[in-house]
Design a protein around this motif. Structure first.
Motif, mmCIF file in Angstrom:
data_model
loop_
_atom_site.group_PDB
_atom_site.id
_atom_site.type_symbol
_atom_site.label_atom_id
_atom_site.label_comp_id
_atom_site.label_asym_id
_atom_site.label_seq_id
_atom_site.Cartn_x
_atom_site.Cartn_y
_atom_site.Cartn_z
ATOM 1 N N ALA A 1 -46.296 -2.130 -53.788
ATOM 2 C CA ALA A 1 -47.383 -1.151 -53.936
ATOM 3 C C ALA A 1 -48.204 -1.064 -52.654
ATOM 4 C CB ALA A 1 -48.273 -1.541 -55.124
ATOM 5 N N VAL A 2 -48.466 -2.220 -52.046
ATOM 6 C CA VAL A 2 -49.225 -2.245 -50.789
ATOM 7 C C VAL A 2 -48.465 -1.499 -49.700
ATOM 8 C CG1 VAL A 2 -49.953 -3.755 -48.896
ATOM 9 C CG2 VAL A 2 -50.549 -4.355 -51.251
ATOM 10 N N LEU A 3 -47.155 -1.787 -49.582
ATOM 11 C CA LEU A 3 -46.362 -1.139 -48.534
ATOM 12 C C LEU A 3 -46.295 0.364 -48.755
ATOM 13 C CD1 LEU A 3 -43.507 -3.783 -48.180
ATOM 14 C CD2 LEU A 3 -45.290 -3.276 -46.505
ATOM 15 N N ASP A 4 -46.185 0.747 -50.006
ATOM 16 C CA ASP A 4 -46.115 2.162 -50.353
ATOM 17 C C ASP A 4 -47.432 2.869 -49.996
ATOM 18 O OD1 ASP A 4 -45.260 4.513 -51.403
ATOM 19 O OD2 ASP A 4 -45.601 3.946 -53.498
ATOM 20 N N LEU A 5 -48.544 2.296 -50.425
ATOM 21 C CA LEU A 5 -49.848 2.925 -50.178
ATOM 22 C C LEU A 5 -50.195 2.952 -48.686
ATOM 23 C CD1 LEU A 5 -51.878 1.327 -53.115
ATOM 24 C CD2 LEU A 5 -51.391 3.776 -52.835
ATOM 25 N N ARG B 1 -48.609 3.644 -46.136
ATOM 26 C CA ARG B 1 -48.133 4.789 -45.328
ATOM 27 C C ARG B 1 -49.191 5.864 -45.200
ATOM 28 N NH1 ARG B 1 -41.798 4.940 -46.938
ATOM 29 N NH2 ARG B 1 -41.779 2.749 -47.538
ATOM 30 N N ARG B 2 -49.993 6.047 -46.267
ATOM 31 C CA ARG B 2 -50.959 7.135 -46.242
ATOM 32 C C ARG B 2 -52.417 6.674 -46.257
ATOM 33 N NH1 ARG B 2 -47.056 8.006 -49.470
ATOM 34 N NH2 ARG B 2 -48.244 7.328 -51.282
ATOM 35 N N HIS B 3 -52.638 5.427 -46.691
ATOM 36 C CA HIS B 3 -54.027 5.008 -46.935
ATOM 37 C C HIS B 3 -54.389 3.791 -46.096
ATOM 38 C CE1 HIS B 3 -53.987 7.859 -50.201
ATOM 39 N NE2 HIS B 3 -52.869 7.310 -50.629
ATOM 40 N N PRO B 4 -55.335 3.969 -45.181
ATOM 41 C CA PRO B 4 -55.694 2.868 -44.277
ATOM 42 C C PRO B 4 -56.096 1.583 -45.002
ATOM 43 C CG PRO B 4 -56.736 4.913 -43.580
ATOM 44 C CD PRO B 4 -56.075 5.196 -44.902
ATOM 45 N N PHE B 5 -56.743 1.722 -46.177
ATOM 46 C CA PHE B 5 -57.257 0.501 -46.822
ATOM 47 C C PHE B 5 -56.129 -0.483 -47.128
ATOM 48 C CE2 PHE B 5 -55.987 2.376 -50.918
ATOM 49 C CZ PHE B 5 -55.639 1.257 -51.652
ATOM 50 N N ALA B 6 -54.933 0.042 -47.434
ATOM 51 C CA ALA B 6 -53.837 -0.842 -47.833
ATOM 52 C C ALA B 6 -53.209 -1.557 -46.636
ATOM 53 C CB ALA B 6 -52.774 -0.045 -48.597
ATOM 54 N N ARG B 7 -53.422 -1.015 -45.448
ATOM 55 C CA ARG B 7 -52.787 -1.618 -44.267
ATOM 56 C C ARG B 7 -53.326 -3.015 -43.991
ATOM 57 N NH1 ARG B 7 -53.311 4.193 -41.327
ATOM 58 N NH2 ARG B 7 -51.882 5.162 -42.827
ATOM 59 N N VAL B 8 -54.603 -3.224 -44.287
ATOM 60 C CA VAL B 8 -55.168 -4.542 -44.015
ATOM 61 C C VAL B 8 -54.633 -5.598 -44.986
ATOM 62 C CG1 VAL B 8 -57.275 -3.594 -43.011
ATOM 63 C CG2 VAL B 8 -57.229 -4.206 -45.449
ATOM 64 N N LEU B 9 -53.998 -5.133 -46.075
ATOM 65 C CA LEU B 9 -53.426 -6.094 -47.032
ATOM 66 C C LEU B 9 -52.029 -6.548 -46.622
ATOM 67 C CD1 LEU B 9 -54.534 -4.346 -50.366
ATOM 68 C CD2 LEU B 9 -55.506 -6.418 -49.363
ATOM 69 N N ILE B 10 -51.379 -5.767 -45.737
ATOM 70 C CA ILE B 10 -50.039 -6.165 -45.281
ATOM 71 C C ILE B 10 -50.170 -7.410 -44.428
ATOM 72 C CG2 ILE B 10 -48.070 -5.516 -43.837
ATOM 73 C CD1 ILE B 10 -48.510 -2.669 -44.637
ATOM 74 N N ASN B 11 -49.386 -8.415 -44.755
ATOM 75 C CA ASN B 11 -49.522 -9.684 -44.059
ATOM 76 C C ASN B 11 -48.162 -10.137 -43.550
ATOM 77 O OD1 ASN B 11 -50.152 -12.219 -43.156
ATOM 78 N ND2 ASN B 11 -51.376 -12.781 -44.946
ATOM 79 N N SER B 12 -47.866 -9.821 -42.298
ATOM 80 C CA SER B 12 -46.645 -10.334 -41.677
ATOM 81 C C SER B 12 -47.025 -11.437 -40.693
ATOM 82 C CB SER B 12 -45.867 -9.214 -40.985
ATOM 83 O OG SER B 12 -46.596 -8.699 -39.885
ATOM 84 N N GLY B 13 -48.133 -12.098 -40.992
ATOM 85 C CA GLY B 13 -48.644 -13.166 -40.136
ATOM 86 C C GLY B 13 -49.986 -12.763 -39.563
ATOM 87 N N ARG B 14 -51.020 -13.536 -39.862
ATOM 88 C CA ARG B 14 -52.339 -13.296 -39.258
ATOM 89 C C ARG B 14 -52.365 -14.050 -37.946
ATOM 90 N NH1 ARG B 14 -52.944 -9.095 -42.005
ATOM 91 N NH2 ARG B 14 -53.615 -9.273 -44.161
ATOM 92 N N LEU B 15 -52.466 -13.316 -36.846
ATOM 93 C CA LEU B 15 -52.220 -13.922 -35.543
ATOM 94 C C LEU B 15 -53.326 -14.904 -35.137
ATOM 95 C CD1 LEU B 15 -50.687 -10.760 -33.916
ATOM 96 C CD2 LEU B 15 -49.505 -12.818 -34.657
ATOM 97 N N SER B 16 -52.877 -15.961 -34.516
ATOM 98 C CA SER B 16 -53.711 -17.131 -34.242
ATOM 99 C C SER B 16 -55.013 -16.822 -33.523
ATOM 100 C CB SER B 16 -52.902 -18.112 -33.394
ATOM 101 O OG SER B 16 -53.687 -19.214 -33.021
ATOM 102 N N LEU B 17 -56.109 -17.247 -34.129
ATOM 103 C CA LEU B 17 -57.421 -17.212 -33.486
ATOM 104 C C LEU B 17 -57.983 -18.631 -33.532
ATOM 105 C CD1 LEU B 17 -58.874 -13.988 -35.141
ATOM 106 C CD2 LEU B 17 -58.169 -14.255 -32.761
ATOM 107 N N PRO B 18 -58.807 -18.992 -32.547
ATOM 108 C CA PRO B 18 -59.340 -20.359 -32.571
ATOM 109 C C PRO B 18 -60.286 -20.565 -33.746
ATOM 110 C CG PRO B 18 -60.342 -19.072 -30.805
ATOM 111 C CD PRO B 18 -59.245 -18.234 -31.376
#
Lengths: 541, 67
Positions: free
Chosen positions: A393-397, A399-416
């Motif tokens: 559902a997240v991947l589907d949404l 494509r059109r809705h910015p809010f769902a993009r922040v839920l996609i998690n292919s790795g949260r890149l390292s921050l200190p």
């Protein structure tokens, strides 16, 4: 660009040492076990501070395989302090665009735009052997300048006996075993840490039931320098997810998620690997297989990183899945955190309790990294029907809705990590920007001449911005630098004001040797600064 | 803000009609997928983590004892 391949062996060949003929075990203030990125950064840092350090490694060079390839900005800042940063950035591939696909379709793309006014990019890609060989070069240069550092290759630690005043280790070599004594021993011997095993210490956590195939290929294709990630990749045999990412020397990292029940030997058959890569790149693309490997994800940590005089760092202490680049990068931050503390303790300038703060701070960082890594892994490999349903559902949404993009998690890149509220972290008495609050690593900013982080050189520093540093007379006996900047003269872009003052007219910051902020004030009495400094070396308030 | 559990939707029968109409003709799988999207869309609209947590707990309570 330098096209020479990384030297993989004999960078520190075995050589007989006088210690092997000594009647009694030779004493060393600090022994580092393991010459990987973490051990080398730690050893170089100690040597640059003048604390003698001996590195023991069972190999004689970095070994083969790209392994860690993503080095984050904080790592580059640490490397800059050690004089290696420019070399890494020149050789590394700088990337900022990532694309996420679901099947054939692009779901969205992101751009880790280099933040204005930072010397270093968010990430570079560089094969681990390059990182290690540049560190070894820097260690050789330091040695030539008289720094007290030595690397002994072909020296395998086979026994350890922790004692009240030192640690006794038995070392196997081609000339037979010998023994050494260390006041402090740093175990940087990797995920399968032999020292951890010898001491019978636990390594608790989760193993994710999945296998990932790495295929590093060399090709002169004109794919862009971007991170491409596929959920449910559309090419044959690619498994549930796939990654394509560029390294130096025209090498590309390709990653396939194969699932749990596989025949590892069969999957590593070059013909089978090539079939997968062909399906992904297209049959007309020619390439060489540089390195292949299959790995599983694990998220584990030791309960304690300090065991008396033995300190664990890097993968030996904590392990995360690779998505997010939190392995090597967090280990290098361990080394950055430990080096100055070990230096002060070894010199008798700080109590041994300072080393407990290493375990406290880097333990908290490990928990944060494991949490992020576990969440990414759960998104990548849904473990239940509901997890699959919501991921799709997240991947589907998205494509059109910015809010769902922040839920996609292919790795949260390292921050200190920020050491909020931990033992060494002092007061925040400036109504200042959150990014530079006590506990946070100092944020870079361009000055009229050079960058701010270049001026925070590995000692405690009082940084005054549009303020005067009061006379400090009751310092707890450790070196202290003073840096006074004015926004009218030193802040051509306004970044210093934005990052360190916010709405405040002036500020005093106390910054640690590892560039983390201890405390900050609108205005401070000498006693306030002295007390924060004492607390930051575990001398109590 | 607390979770509203008193009537809050104007013309509740009309809303219920529209909810079912959105699912009309869908297979079970498609209906589940629609509901998942709907949950995410509404959750983002609400945004308040306390309200969302209370809503999740309330919905979860309905699952206890059912199979």
């Amino acid at each position: 660009m330098d096209k020479s391949p990384p030297p993989i062996d004999a960078l520190y060949p075995y050589a007989h040492s006088a210690d092997q003929d000594a009647a009694r075990p030779a004493h060393h203030p600090v022994i580092v076990v393991g010459a990987g990125p973490v051990g080398l950064v730690l050893a170089l840092d100690l040597a640059q501070r003048g604390t003698p350090v001996l590195v023991l490694d069972d190999q004689q060079g970095p070994g083969e395989g790209s392994r860690a390839i993503c080095f984050a900005k904080r790592t580059l800042e640490i490397a800059d302090r050690q004089g290696v940063g420019r070399r890494l950035v020149e050789k590394g591939v700088v990337w900022s665009v990532g694309k996420v696909f679901h099947g054939h379709d692009k779901v969205f793309e992101f751009n880790l735009l280099p933040q204005e006014g930072h010397r270093n990019p968010a990430f570079i890609n560089l094969q681990q052997p390059y990182f290690e060989s540049y560190l070894v070069e820097a260690i050789r240069a330091a040695q030539a300048d008289g720094a007290p550092i030595e690397i002994r290759g072909g020296n395998t630690v086979t026994g350890i006996e922790p004692r009240a005043d030192n640690v006794l280790v038995t070392v196997e070599t081609p000339d037979g075993p010998y023994r050494l004594e260390a006041a402090w021993l740093a175990a940087c011997d990797g995920a399968r840490s032999a020292l951890r095993g010898m001491l019978g210490l636990g390594f608790e956590g989760r193993v994710f039931e999945d296998n990932f195939l790495i295929a590093d290929v060399r090709m002169t294709a004109d794919f862009p320098t971007e991170r491409w990630f596929w959920f449910d990749p559309p090419f044959d045999g690619a498994g549930q997810s796939a990654l394509l990412h560029k390294q130096p020397d025209d090498v590309w990292r390709i990653d396939f998620q194969l699932g749990w029940d596989i025949d590892r030997a069969a999957e590593l058959d070059p013909a089978k690997v090539r079939a997968r890569v062909d399906a992904m790149l297209g049959a007309d693309v020619s390439y060489d297989l540089v390195w292949t490997s299959i790995y599983t994800f694990q998220c584990r940590r030791m309960a304690e990183f300090r065991h008396g005089r033995v300190l664990f760092a890097g993968d030996a202490a904590h392990l995360v899945s690779p998505f997010g680049a939190r392995g090597a990068n967090s280990g290098i931050q361990d080394a950055d955190n430990l080096a100055w503390k070990l230096d002060l303790v070894t010199r008798g300038l700080a109590p041994e309790a300072l080393l407990d703060s290493y375990a406290e701070e880097r333990g908290a960082a490990a928990d944060e990294n494991i949490l992020n890594s576990t969440r990414a892994t759960d998104f990548l490999t849904p473990k239940s029907p509901a997890a699959s349903l919501f991921r799709d559902a997240v991947l589907d949404l998205a494509r059109r809705h910015p809010f769902a993009r922040v839920l996609i998690n292919s790795g949260r890149l390292s921050l200190p990590s920020v050491y909020d509220g931990l033992s060494l972290t002092g007061p925040d008495e400036l109504n200042g920007p959150p990014e530079t609050r006590p506990g946070a690593p100092a944020v870079d900013a361009p000055l009229a001449q050079g960058f701010l982080l270049d001026r925070l050189k590995g000692r405690f520093t009082v940084l005054a911005i549009d303020a005067q540093i009061p006379d400090l007379t009751q310092l707890p006996g450790i070196p202290l630098e003073r840096l006074t900047l004015t926004t009218s003269r030193d802040d051509p872009t306004g970044a210093l004001r934005a990052r360190y003052l916010g709405g405040a007219p002036a500020a005093l910051y106390l910054v640690r040797p590892d560039q983390h902020v201890v405390a900050r004030w609108r205005d401070a009495t000498p006693g306030m600064i002295e007390s924060a400094l004492s607390a930051a070396i575990a001398k109590g308030a | 803000m607390a979770l509203t559990d008193t009537p809050n939707i104007p013309d509740p029968d009309g809303f219920y009609d529209e909810l079912l109409a959105a699912h009309a003709g869908l297979s079970a799988g498609q209906t589940h997928a629609l509901n998942a999207r709907l949950v995410l869309i509404l959750a983002n609209h609400i945004g308040d983590r306390d309200v969302l947590r209370a809503a999740l707990a309330t919905a979860r309570a309905g699952a206890e004892g059912t199979r």
